[in-house]
Design an enzyme around this catalytic site. Structure first.
Site, mmCIF file in Angstrom:
data_model
loop_
_atom_site.group_PDB
_atom_site.id
_atom_site.type_symbol
_atom_site.label_atom_id
_atom_site.label_comp_id
_atom_site.label_asym_id
_atom_site.label_seq_id
_atom_site.Cartn_x
_atom_site.Cartn_y
_atom_site.Cartn_z
ATOM 1 N N HIS A 17 0.712 -1.202 0.077
ATOM 2 C CA HIS A 17 0.166 -0.072 0.095
ATOM 3 C C HIS A 17 0.855 1.155 -0.068
ATOM 4 C CE1 HIS A 17 -3.874 2.274 1.252
ATOM 5 N NE2 HIS A 17 -3.163 2.883 1.063
ATOM 6 N N HIS A 19 1.346 4.751 -2.417
ATOM 7 C CA HIS A 19 0.885 5.483 -3.858
ATOM 8 C C HIS A 19 1.947 6.081 -4.610
ATOM 9 C CE1 HIS A 19 -3.640 5.404 -2.436
ATOM 10 N NE2 HIS A 19 -2.795 5.206 -1.225
ATOM 11 N N HIS A 194 -9.709 1.517 0.455
ATOM 12 C CA HIS A 194 -9.555 2.222 1.637
ATOM 13 C C HIS A 194 -10.776 2.338 2.549
ATOM 14 C CE1 HIS A 194 -6.204 3.974 -0.815
ATOM 15 N NE2 HIS A 194 -5.519 4.589 0.312
ATOM 16 N N GLU A 197 -10.601 4.297 7.664
ATOM 17 C CA GLU A 197 -9.518 4.993 7.956
ATOM 18 C C GLU A 197 -10.132 6.281 8.764
ATOM 19 O OE1 GLU A 197 -7.590 6.914 4.573
ATOM 20 O OE2 GLU A 197 -5.992 7.440 5.408
ATOM 21 N N ASP A 275 2.230 4.076 2.550
ATOM 22 C CA ASP A 275 1.064 4.961 2.037
ATOM 23 C C ASP A 275 1.677 5.928 1.067
ATOM 24 O OD1 ASP A 275 -1.563 5.666 1.452
ATOM 25 O OD2 ASP A 275 -1.931 6.498 3.671
ATOM 26 N N ASP A 276 2.093 6.871 1.828
ATOM 27 C CA ASP A 276 2.476 8.335 0.974
ATOM 28 C C ASP A 276 3.698 8.852 1.606
ATOM 29 O OD1 ASP A 276 -0.183 8.662 -0.661
ATOM 30 O OD2 ASP A 276 -1.155 8.622 1.231
HETATM 31 N N1 ADE Z 1 -4.795 8.677 -1.501
HETATM 32 C C1 ADE Z 1 -3.664 8.666 -1.006
HETATM 33 N N2 ADE Z 1 -3.330 8.315 0.314
HETATM 34 C C2 ADE Z 1 -4.694 8.137 0.670
HETATM 35 C C3 ADE Z 1 -5.308 7.776 1.876
HETATM 36 N N3 ADE Z 1 -4.399 7.752 3.060
HETATM 37 N N4 ADE Z 1 -6.668 7.730 2.120
HETATM 38 C C4 ADE Z 1 -7.558 7.851 1.236
HETATM 39 N N5 ADE Z 1 -7.204 8.141 0.020
HETATM 40 C C5 ADE Z 1 -5.596 8.355 -0.306
HETATM 41 ZN ZN ZN Z 2 -3.532 4.898 0.802
#
Ligand code: ADE
Ligand code: ZN
Length: 341
Positions: A17, A19, A194, A197, A275-276
């Site tokens: 996971h 992006h 997702h 969250e 994630d990011d």
């Molecule tokens: N797109 C990128 N990161 C995300 C996240 N944590 N939650 C939802 N959409 C996303």
């Molecule tokens: Zn994500």
């Protein structure tokens, strides 16, 4: 480097996971802008990555995406991202990517895909890292964009292995995308979403029921519903958890209060992800190290989490077996139980 830290850094990893867009750091973006003759102020650039909460994060993320203007920039972006993952000994990555964003920005999406595949091919040859794509969707947008995304996913197999759902979980209901995700599964694509969250257990139920999600991104609110926990256990649904992401977007108040230890105590299948990383100032290696520091997990528990990522991946059984063997050999050879932890 401390022995355990080094062990974790060198450990073969899978990331399920992360992006592609969420890996675009200022260091990647600045030279791209400069190459278009748009020299930028590096300090103003850092501002781009500042946000207060989940919705601020989504806005910042959108702004970074808008700064990618040429399809061929994705060759540079994907190349740099894959080098960074390879340096952390990531052997396999299921990379989320949202083509509808760039379609709406007017880029030639086929060219974008080919640029990413070129970089992935190169990365495989140079650093022996494998990359598959999962095409993500944006929950605030009409299902017609998800239909397009399904078409791209089908067109670009086997690079693309599945589709996902991201964005604002409180946006459109999962049910609106039901037929698209059902069709994806019927065509042999894999599905993730997702959920849980910023939404509660109801949203996780919806992702399972309407999006046929095989893995849940985050799912950190699952423990609020014991019936859901039983369901996740019975169906071996994996939660792809990203602890630093949850802290930085304000989904949990601190790492110390993250439900990860309780998710594991409940026996749930969990993987650890970044994630990011460009937005959350983290990396997959750091995620594992942070867990060891924060929760004093014994090395065996971290090894179990890292192994789960290979196990829960969408790799074919034979490919999975090869990577798991490599992983097990590394652990056996380094014997982390005997190290300072
Ligand atoms: N797109 C990128 N990161 C995300 C996240 N944590 N939650 C939802 N959409 C996303
Ligand atoms: Zn994500």
């Amino acid at each position: 480097m401390r022995p355990l830290k080094e062990f974790l850094h060198e450990m073969p990893k899978a990331e399920l996971h992360v992006h592609l867009e969420g890996c675009i750091t200022a260091e990647i973006l600045l030279p791209l802008e400069a190459s278009r003759g748009e020299p930028a102020n590096p300090e103003a650039f850092q501002e781009l990555y500042r946000f207060k909460d989940f919705y601020g994060f989504l806005e910042a993320y959108g702004e970074v995406c808008r700064r990618i203007r040429r399809p061929e920039d994705f060759r540079t972006v994907a190349g740099m991202v894959l080098v960074s993952l390879a340096r952390q000994k990531v052997r396999y990555v299921e990379m989320l990517f949202t083509p509808a964003v760039f379609f709406r920005l007017g880029l030639d999406v086929d060219e974008v895909f080919h640029s990413i595949f070129d970089a992935a091919e190169q990365a495989r040859k140079s650093w022996d890292i494998r990359c598959s794509l999962i095409l993500d969707n944006v929950r605030q947008w009409k299902p017609s964009f998800a239909e397009k995304t399904l078409d791209w996913a089908l067109k670009f197999r086997p690079w693309v292995v599945g589709i996902g759902m991201g964005g604002d979980e409180n946006g459109r209901r999962a049910k609106e995308y039901e037929s698209i995700f059902r069709e994806a599964r019927a065509q042999g694509l894999r599905t993730v979403a997702h959920a849980g969250e910023i939404g509660g257990p109801r949203s996780i139920w919806d992702a399972l029921e309407y999006l046929s999600a095989e893995r849940i991104g985050h799912g950190v609110t699952a423990l609020e519903d014991p019936v859901l926990v039983k369901h996740l256990l019975r169906h071996r649904i994996t939660l792809d958890v990203s602890p630093t992401s949850n802290v930085r977007t304000g989904v949990v108040p601190s790492l110390a209060r993250h439900p990860l230890p309780r998710l594991l105590e409940a026996g749930l299948a969990v993987t650890i992800n970044s994630d990011d990383p460009a937005f959350f100032q983290t990396s997959l290696s750091e995620e594992y190290w942070n867990l060891s520091e924060q929760f004093h997990f014994p090395a065996e528990r971290i090894v179990q989490l890292a192994r789960q990522a290979f196990d829960s991946s969408f790799l074919a059984d034979e490919e999975k077996a090869v990577l798991l063997k490599e992983f097990d050999q590394y652990v056996q050879m380094k014997n982390p139980g005997s190290k300072d932890s």
